[in-house]
Design an enzyme around this catalytic site. Structure first.
Site, PDB file in Angstrom:
ATOM      1  N   ASP A   1      23.306   4.052  15.548  1.00 60.49           N
ATOM      2  CA  ASP A   1      23.194   4.061  14.215  1.00 60.49           C
ATOM      3  C   ASP A   1      23.783   5.392  13.631  1.00 60.49           C
ATOM      4  OD1 ASP A   1      21.381   5.648  15.453  1.00 60.49           O
ATOM      5  OD2 ASP A   1      19.904   5.099  13.899  1.00 60.49           O
TER       6      ASP A   1
ATOM      7  N   HIS B   1     -29.652   9.127   8.459  1.00 59.74           N
ATOM      8  CA  HIS B   1     -29.870   7.833   8.998  1.00 59.74           C
ATOM      9  C   HIS B   1     -30.215   6.807   7.935  1.00 59.74           C
ATOM     10  CE1 HIS B   1     -31.177  10.280  12.648  1.00 59.74           C
ATOM     11  NE2 HIS B   1     -31.624  11.111  11.924  1.00 59.74           N
TER      12      HIS B   1
ATOM     13  N   THR C   1      25.205  16.474  18.542  1.00 59.14           N
ATOM     14  CA  THR C   1      24.920  15.204  19.357  1.00 59.14           C
ATOM     15  C   THR C   1      24.013  14.510  18.288  1.00 59.14           C
ATOM     16  OG1 THR C   1      24.251  14.583  21.428  1.00 59.14           O
ATOM     17  CG2 THR C   1      22.586  15.995  20.187  1.00 59.14           C
TER      18      THR C   1
ATOM     19  N   TYR D   1       0.868  -1.314   0.060  1.00 59.07           N
ATOM     20  CA  TYR D   1      -0.023  -0.196  -0.065  1.00 59.07           C
ATOM     21  C   TYR D   1       0.778   1.403   0.041  1.00 59.07           C
ATOM     22  CZ  TYR D   1      -3.276  -3.708   1.609  1.00 59.07           C
ATOM     23  OH  TYR D   1      -4.078  -4.817   1.634  1.00 59.07           O
TER      24      TYR D   1
ATOM     25  N   SER E   1     -14.609 -12.005  -7.740  1.00 59.09           N
ATOM     26  CA  SER E   1     -14.943 -13.066  -6.808  1.00 59.09           C
ATOM     27  C   SER E   1     -14.374 -14.294  -7.476  1.00 59.09           C
ATOM     28  CB  SER E   1     -16.359 -13.346  -6.526  1.00 59.09           C
ATOM     29  OG  SER E   1     -16.819 -14.497  -6.143  1.00 59.09           O
TER      30      SER E   1
ATOM     31  N   LYS F   1     -20.000 -10.490  -9.670  1.00 63.39           N
ATOM     32  CA  LYS F   1     -19.866  -9.338  -8.734  1.00 63.39           C
ATOM     33  C   LYS F   1     -19.032  -8.257  -8.962  1.00 63.39           C
ATOM     34  CE  LYS F   1     -20.229  -9.902  -4.544  1.00 63.39           C
ATOM     35  NZ  LYS F   1     -20.722 -10.168  -3.110  1.00 63.39           N
ATOM     36  N   ARG F   2     -19.197  -7.075  -8.635  1.00 65.48           N
ATOM     37  CA  ARG F   2     -18.481  -6.029  -9.015  1.00 65.48           C
ATOM     38  C   ARG F   2     -18.585  -5.301  -7.638  1.00 65.48           C
ATOM     39  NH1 ARG F   2     -19.735  -3.573 -14.941  1.00 65.48           N
ATOM     40  NH2 ARG F   2     -17.955  -2.138 -14.320  1.00 65.48           N
TER      41      ARG F   2
ATOM     42  N   GLU G   1       8.438   5.746  16.261  1.00 62.53           N
ATOM     43  CA  GLU G   1       8.437   6.670  15.024  1.00 62.53           C
ATOM     44  C   GLU G   1       8.952   5.851  13.843  1.00 62.53           C
ATOM     45  OE1 GLU G   1       8.768  10.835  17.689  1.00 62.53           O
ATOM     46  OE2 GLU G   1      10.467  10.169  16.396  1.00 62.53           O
ATOM     47  N   ARG G   2       9.652   4.998  14.073  1.00 59.23           N
ATOM     48  CA  ARG G   2      10.381   4.226  12.875  1.00 59.23           C
ATOM     49  C   ARG G   2       9.260   3.674  12.022  1.00 59.23           C
ATOM     50  NH1 ARG G   2      16.248   3.322  12.845  1.00 59.23           N
ATOM     51  NH2 ARG G   2      17.067   4.060  14.789  1.00 59.23           N
TER      52      ARG G   2
END
Lengths: 444, 444, 444, 444
Positions: free
Chosen positions: A76, A149, A101, A5, A270, A276-277, A317-318
């Site tokens: 690292d 609704h 640093t 993705y 499917s 099916k779509r 975070e990685r």
């Protein structure tokens, strides 16, 4: 990063190579500033520059060496500077990382990755907005039922629905711009933020060259509320995408079928049911929004670091920043594609509108009766009894009734109206007459 | 709303009475606009106004009657308009709620509650910031150790730490202002946002009078990404409070004891252990931040309403918005009180600084050796071996060593320095020389 | 607790009065155990018991006094013991709270509230399950379409759908039982869990009397992973409720209308549109599930308390446990009511089934063709082309086609079947023949 | 999966190759069952088996081909069956996937991956528990201070602390076993769970062979509350790891230094400060727990699929399940390593104990005075005044006082005790006398 993705451009931003490239750039700019400050000799700087440029030309090689060294060093950044120093291969390398640093380099590079990501996401939105605008204009006058609704309420146009979508992604854009601004901060203020070893001018010089602002006060790191803010904005945009993905999944239901997502040639819906779509891309977008939301939670938990920093945020975070940035880029890209090719079925919209047998005119009639002098309760009772009568027909699965006809057949209603008056009121045009006002306000 | 963790002013904003007051205001302003539009006769308007004013004078009575009616009607807004109409007690009441849908009133009133809440929270921050500023200035030069990973790193001043806190709450303020702007939107565009029954000019008139902007495109409701944005900002501010609550809990640990939260006369720390003075208020702030965070998640899930709205967000919002607003108000209030009365122990800060036996000068010496011409590796090795030697003494629980002395006793180090040079470098002043730059940038 | 979404019985469990009642019970049982251990004189015990009983008879009075005292003492348990001691009004009161730390009382009482809540929730489930079972049996043979992706797939019966719901709430029940077991633990092991001041036998005695197990190892408190486990189970049950609320909201859509939630006499669906019957209760259930989910997050963050405890969990728990327990009780109650009165429209189910023109038999035919000797690709191609042909008719909004007829008209299909064979295959009965197996397995 | 934070064995379970292996196994077992049911000819089965075995021997090749086909087909399972059929290369391949829907294969394989993961995680816990047990026994009698609110409370032993850790991970194990049981379910009941095309006996046969139970009622998929339950258990175990990671980070603080995480040869703590030994592994564990928690949220949102399934869960699960399983495996592995090599400094524990100057005996003395006949208030006052006196000395940073001496110097206290009595009470032994009871209960 989730290969499946994601798209190459955003993956590149979060690649190890790009990170090392940015680290090299920050180290080199710092040395450059140190030359100007009279600390580093120009000749040493040139050797460092040459070494850095050699590294830039062979980032995979640098990465390999860094990883080798990290096995022993368990750090690292030290592995990185050691690998670069090997390439410089001269005492000049002692100026590399001088006064810095690790977090000075890491956090400033991280800010650059976030800025690059934000720019790509802004470009995604800039590609998306005109597509939504085009579809909104195209269907400015395509009637469909508005639903609250999940129940038919009053008519809208499909273009008006999309105008709301357009406005929502304009807000998304504004939020992203603001988040981009927030994270565009660097720091070179050292182990506890005091700038003990490098004058704040060095920090300002390097940050400006990189298009960043220096953080007013840092600890060892840039404060994490900024990064959490960024993630919450990604989650908010994800939630907006989810809203529209859910909308179009609804509209593709067999019973509704007002739109369909583009269906590729050769695509199989499917393994078992060839007819099916399915709105699988909209469903995928729905799911991915959950991940963005979850990642925002983790980012919010990252804020409360101990004292001048602990490193608990780092592993989080990685994972979440590359994941969320690549996912959102991928999602916005899919969204543009889906909106571009969205199949719209105005005839089904009309058929569905018809299902309510005109009952969506009930408020129009209610207000007309009030204008005629009835109290709200009187008007409500009249309208409701005719709506209920129509409803029973509808509910019995028949369609041989019509709210307008029912009303006209009710003498207590009919006596209030002149001939043709009810027809004029109970028209789609009546509902749509103020829509141009909204389109104009959005410059659509 | 959690009585225990709330203050009356914010509770009042979220009271049922205030909600009804705002509903009355919106209904009345709408009727006023309808008079100007030539729809409602002035005489009817005056009767409505009189009825509304009577209601305003007896909000508890109105609330009681509304609740009674809601039992049967199962709809709070219809119960409200019915109750008000009873008070008007005249056919003029038919103009009440004319052309409106419930959400026009509910969502516009909700926006006003959010704006009122934001204003109160901004006032909280405006009261907090000068207190932090004062404490930061007070301790501008109070040395303490900076810690990364909970381990001593390099010295800072306590005021510098607070400068970072000050900057963080300035960011909090900016975020809240921006969130206030986002939610300051009303809508009177009816059941599906088309303005079918009331001209958009009516919406504009009413919103302006209320200090709101009309939403460019609404559905039946104001889009929920705006409310989610508001909640994420509350969660972000909560996370910032949590950061500092955790900080001060650390500083109050028995072994550290650099600060203590104010301890009331007569307060008992423990039912069993009379000697205890616990950072319970800081701990409470830590906990409450978790609730704000969780509520933000629920708000993000509220965005994807179906079509032109479903009402799943409503129950959630009835809980999380009053809760989060009252909690954050309470938290900011506590935070100000804690910062105002925070007991600071500079002598303990000094004692703790002493624990590291001067090892926090290691980078200063490392960089000096590099300037003398050593490679980073050479310098690192020299510094590390002396740091390790000092460390062993420290680790053995003794304090009869000192990094500076150890260095001076190492001929390979000593030969690089002139007499007095190392002493000048290994001083607190060296670490603090650029702090004024940061205070100035923050106008502290 | 959210008054609006709660019922008296669960509110009572989480009332301050009930908490004090449990505290009194724990204190008294401890004194009782101390008499047996020969530490407390029997006469003193009788005075304490009398005082406690007096308190039990006037819990509101005790609460009032406790709150008064808490103003100064800033400690709720000390305020409580002081108030009780005042009532004992004799030196015997010195044995009250003897050897206990506040958390011994607070956490053990909390466990009892959780157990009481779990019991009420189990009773809710026990009332719900037979209702679902009844509706499942009632509609065991009511055909409706099964949908994947919101698109028609193959036929099911409505009762089969409900059988899945039944099974899901059986799982919910099992989870709740397990969570009840987990939290049914008390502790009287003192300030850091060492039982320094009260022998573990005292703890065992009191816990047993209360129907709890002693925690094998406690700190000052019962470990919070247990409470987090409980909350995750509430969130899981909430998610299951959400699943079915979403299901029934879908089934009530205007275009689908296979079921409707019970609609009260006199209830108004909309202030503007008198014809509307909205699934508002299902929507409310959907929303409330979000709060349970969010609260589970906060509970998970409560686990990592510092050392032998910090009190950050306390403020969180005061909010989320009463809220989540009352909400879930309310939700299960609503769910039972909705399922009990759910209006089911088998004729609409049939009508919707018809929309697919029999295409849901495609896999049946595909497999038959494979059995006839065709390859999957051959069979798939044959079935797909006929499905697509049918689809086009359907898509054009017509219903004058039928998959079965289309197949029979295709000679390449027809030649594989004997007369009547396709009809037998393409029947609803074919789809339902194994459903009794599932009902039987569930003892439905 | 996050390469950096994962181990090969768990990565292998979640690899594409393993997934295809399981898919092959399920397809083959289904065909086997179909032979027994008299549907598939034995000769065809042997050809299918040969093809599947060829695929198993070249999983990378199968994967390559599947991905190629997926480009056009946009459906991973159809791409898979097509690729396998190519390898069978005979009409016998028509029986492949006979009567199955994609989710039959996908969800059953997913269950197997979850079971394999659970088994690996259980093995991790089985390796961890004895290590904790060993360290607990080793330090059964090593005194250290117990802390509540970060403030010294009463003494414990370090082994007792670890006994609590041991018990917590026993609970973790029990939860994981229960979650393993929950997800060990397969389904072969087809597109909507009706078993229309394959008799439930086939499902039972295949599931049993795979060590799974058939789901009593499925839709197209296995209900997602089961998977959410699994994820919440991972999050709960993560929260327990976080608790202990936070504990050991505290214990490694410079001012506390009671333990240190193992520090590798050659490891560098800081690029700038060579003296630092940071608890970075504990911090990493703290951070990763946040990801597990966030993923549980996403899993809970996955439960409410539409009707007989939508596919929104799929993209989420592709991310969170491999991520969470690999992370937790990695975390448990690190935790074992850290506990195994944890450096413990009993002398520092003693030194820290000393900091409280014996004030942790206050409750012991309080209770003794009560036994002597004083009221709680009288006893509390006496103890508190002496504690406060001691506290002031302590607070002034001196250590020349002692609670015991202070008490003995207070005649109002001293007169209640015989010579030596206070000394006996104010001893560490007094606090530890019931610990063996706890160790025994845990079989430690």
């Amino acid at each position: 990063m989730i290969e499946r993705y994601s798209r190459p451009e955003m993956r590149a931003i979060w690649s190890e190579e790009n990170k090392l490239r940015l680290w090299l750039q920050i180290e080199l700019l710092t040395t450059e500033a140190l030359v100007r400050a009279g600390i580093v000799p120009a000749a040493d700087y040139r050797r460092i520059r040459a070494g850095c440029q050699a590294c830039l030309k062979d980032l995979p090689g640098l990465l390999r060496r860094q990883r080798e060294l990290e096995q022993t060093l368990q750090h690292d950044v030290i592995a990185f500077t050691t690998a670069v120093a090997e390439r410089i291969n001269h005492r000049a390398s002692r100026w590399l990382h001088y006064g810095l640093t690790s977090s000075d380099v890491v956090d400033t590079a991280f800010a650059l990755q976030l800025v690059q990501s934000a720019d790509l996401l802004l470009a995604d939105l800039d590609a998306l907005l005109p597509v939504i605008a085009r579809r909104a204009r195209e269907h400015k006058s395509t009637p469909c039922i508005g639903r609250s609704h999940g129940i038919h309420a009053e008519p809208i146009t499909f273009g008006f629905k999309l105008a709301g979508m357009y406005d929502e992604f304009r807000r998304a854009r504004r939020r992203l711009e603001s988040a981009r601004y927030s994270v565009a901060v660097g720091k070179l203020s050292g182990a506890v933020g005091t700038s003990a070893h490098l004058h704040p001018r060095i920090e300002t010089y390097v940050c400006r060259k990189l298009g960043l602002r220096p953080v007013p006060v840092a600890t060892q790191v840039v404060p994490r509320d900024l990064h959490a803010e960024f993630q919450t904005v990604l989650a908010l945009i994800g939630a907006s995408i989810e809203r529209w993905a859910v909308e179009f999944r609804h509209l593709q239901r067999t019973e509704v079928l007002e739109t369909e997502e583009p269906f590729g040639k050769g695509q199989k819906g499917s393994s078992a049911m060839p007819h099916k779509r399915n709105p699988i891309t909209w469903e995928r977008l729905t799911g991915l929004a959950r991940i963005l939301r979850a990642n925002a939670m983790a980012a919010l938990e990252n804020v409360a670091l101990w004292h001048e920093r602990d490193i608990s945020h780092s592993s989080v975070e990685r994972v979440i920043f590359p994941d969320s940035c690549t996912l959102l880029d991928y999602m916005l890209h899919l969204l543009r594609r889906l909106m571009d090719g969205l199949q719209v079925y105005p005839e089904n919209m009309r058929r569905n509108l018809g299902l309510s047998l005109g009952m969506y005119h009930s408020q129009t009639v209610l207000l007309a009766l009030i204008r005629k002098g009835l109290t709200r309760e009187e008007a409500y009772a009249l309208v409701q009894r005719n709506a209920m009568k129509t409803w029973e027909v509808r509910h019995a699965g028949r369609d041989d009734a019509d709210f307008l006809q029912t009303l006209k057949a009710d003498p207590e209603v009919a006596r209030h109206f002149e001939p043709g008056e009810l027809e004029r009121l109970c028209s789609l045009e009546f509902h749509f007459r103020h829509l141009p006002y909204r389109f104009k306000a959005l410059k659509l």
